[in-house]
Design a protein around this motif. Structure first.
Motif, short mmCIF file in Angstrom:
data_model
loop_
_atom_site.label_atom_id
_atom_site.label_comp_id
_atom_site.label_asym_id
_atom_site.label_seq_id
_atom_site.Cartn_x
_atom_site.Cartn_y
_atom_site.Cartn_z
N TRP A 7 0.83 -1.19 0.00
CA TRP A 7 0.00 0.00 0.00
C TRP A 7 0.87 1.26 0.00
N GLU A 8 0.41 2.25 -0.73
CA GLU A 8 1.17 3.49 -0.92
C GLU A 8 1.58 4.12 0.40
N HIS A 9 0.67 4.23 1.35
CA HIS A 9 0.96 4.91 2.60
C HIS A 9 1.53 3.99 3.68
N ASP A 10 1.87 2.78 3.28
CA ASP A 10 2.56 1.85 4.17
C ASP A 10 3.79 1.28 3.47
N LEU A 11 4.27 1.99 2.45
CA LEU A 11 5.29 1.43 1.58
C LEU A 11 6.63 1.26 2.29
N LEU A 12 7.04 2.25 3.09
CA LEU A 12 8.34 2.14 3.75
C LEU A 12 8.39 0.92 4.67
N ARG A 13 7.31 0.68 5.38
CA ARG A 13 7.23 -0.52 6.22
C ARG A 13 7.06 -1.76 5.36
N GLY A 14 6.27 -1.62 4.30
CA GLY A 14 5.96 -2.77 3.45
C GLY A 14 7.16 -3.32 2.71
#
Length: 445
Positions: free
Chosen positions: A254-261
């Motif tokens: 997901w775009e707004h969870d990308l750094l964690r993803g």
């Protein structure tokens, strides 16, 4: 397919069947009858049957106590008893169906949005059920559904039986000592308070639940590797509808969870590979076939990279299905290293069967987890770029913790385009000389 199951009144599942020829019905194990005659000549009968396992129905969580979820799921007995649960497409079909009637080898099991029940009664005691939680979440059911279904009294009885209220002084102390799957369960926490709670599913919870779903899904089998994203597209669509704050869907992330993803890792040693067919960009877990999970964090991580741009190209009109390409452009600190060559006297075959690899920079070798074990030989002696991504703070006084990073290989000698080949759980970038660290903008495809 997803809309059919989501709008079905009842889904009948041949859960004990390995294929479409298996059918629903089985010859059940016989009940054991033992007759005993007491001293008065009275005959008494004792009936018994084999104890049934139910862990697989709850993603490996039995009752209120959190077991070793993935170990329980991977147990051969679970695979043998419920082969349908090992199929990739059936994962979302089960979660999206409002009601499922499971035909297993020994009993019939009922699932709906309010409860799970079986003939032997074991599942009636399930609290903190992971699968029920995600089924309700996917269907957009309000959090107080468990109370409306009359499960508050059952949860209170279980809490009393386990003596939990006596062990913890307050709800806040109690919640901090619970596994996340229990503290996130509405009925269970309502039972602790003895009344309904005001709870909402936040974007943060939706992100965490998605990563957990992907981890569970990645253990399933697919006949065609190209189905990796399509077989999860129905759940992805429902997740975005429930939480628009997740942003754009990007090949399983997901775009707004990308750094964690981006910080996923393969959990099965020697069992991961990138198929010949293109599945997803290398930074996505969907680019390979094998079980994945995310590097754990003690607290909210501190990120050290900036996302400059990100995009994926769907192969058709379905934004949640297959993709033909994708890239992410990041800016951050990079250390260049070389994958270590093991001493020839060591067991090279054994080394290649494991995903633990080492990087040599100037003086220090660091371990990283390789994504595809098939790429091991090709990476030996190659120059790799280590991108510092985040810090998992485990000491709030000093803000010191584990450094996380991506291991990348340049696509060619002239471009600034890379492919992901692994992840580092502890980068230790602070131990590097400043001259060894470079700020770069990289494009990962």
């Amino acid at each position: 397919m997803a809309s059919i199951y989501a709008n079905a009144y009842l889904t009948i599942a041949a859960t004990a069947s390995a294929d479409f020829d298996g059918g629903c019905f089985r010859e059940r194990s016989p009940t054991v009858k033992v007759e005993v005659t007491d001293i008065a000549g009275q005959i008494s009968c004792l009936y018994a049957r084999e104890r049934l396992g139910h862990a697989a129905f709850d993603f490996g969580i039995s009752g209120a106590l959190q077991a070793a979820r993935r170990n329980a799921w991977r147990a051969e007995s679970q695979i043998d008893d419920y082969p349908l649960f090992g199929r990739g497409w059936c994962f979302q079909e089960r979660l999206l169906s409002p009601r499922v009637l499971h035909y297993t080898s020994e009993e019939i099991v009922w699932e709906c949005l309010g409860m799970t029940s079986c003939e032997c009664g074991t599942m009636d005691r399930f609290v903190g059920s992971a699968v029920l939680r995600e089924r309700r979440n996917a269907a957009g059911v309000p959090l107080d559904i468990e109370v409306r279904c009359g499960k508050l009294e059952r949860s209170q009885a279980l809490v009393k039986r386990l003596g939990m209220l006596e062990r913890f002084e307050s709800l806040s102390n109690f919640r901090g000592k619970l596994p996340a799957v229990l503290s996130d369960d509405y009925a269970f926490m309502s039972a602790i308070e003895g009344k309904p709670l005001e709870m909402e599913t936040t974007d943060v919870q939706m992100r965490e639940r998605w990563r957990d779903l992907v981890s569970q899904y990645s253990h399933r089998h697919l006949t065609y590797a190209t189905d990796t994203l399509p077989a999860l597209s129905g759940l992805a669509k429902s997740w975005q509808a429930r939480s628009p704050g997740l942003g754009q869907y990007l090949a399983g992330l997901w775009e707004h969870d990308l750094l964690r993803g981006l910080l996923w890792q393969c959990v099965d040693r020697g069992e991961t590979a990138r198929p010949g067919d293109y599945l997803a960009p290398s930074w996505s877990w969907a680019s390979l076939r094998g079980a994945v999970d995310w590097l754990p964090f003690h607290y909210e991580p501190i990120y050290h990279v900036t996302i400059m741009a990100v995009a994926t190209q769907p192969s058709g009109r379905n934004a949640f299905g297959e993709v033909t390409s994708g890239h992410v452009k990041l800016r951050g600190l990079v250390v260049i290293a070389t994958m270590k060559t093991y001493d020839l006297r060591e067991n090279t075959a054994e080394m290649q069967a494991h995903r633990d690899c080492y990087l040599e920079g100037t003086e220090m070798g660091q371990r990283f987890f390789i994504d595809s074990t098939e790429e091991y030989a090709a990476l030996l002696g190659q120059e790799l770029h280590c991108l510092w991504c985040s810090t998992d703070v485990n000491d709030l006084r000093t803000m010191i913790g584990f450094e996380r990073g991506l291991v990348l290989r340049r696509c060619d000698n002239t471009s600034n385009t890379f492919r992901r080949v692994g992840v580092m759980a502890n980068f230790r970038i602070a131990e590097r000389d400043a001259a060894e660290v470079t700020e770069m903008e990289l494009i990962i495809i």
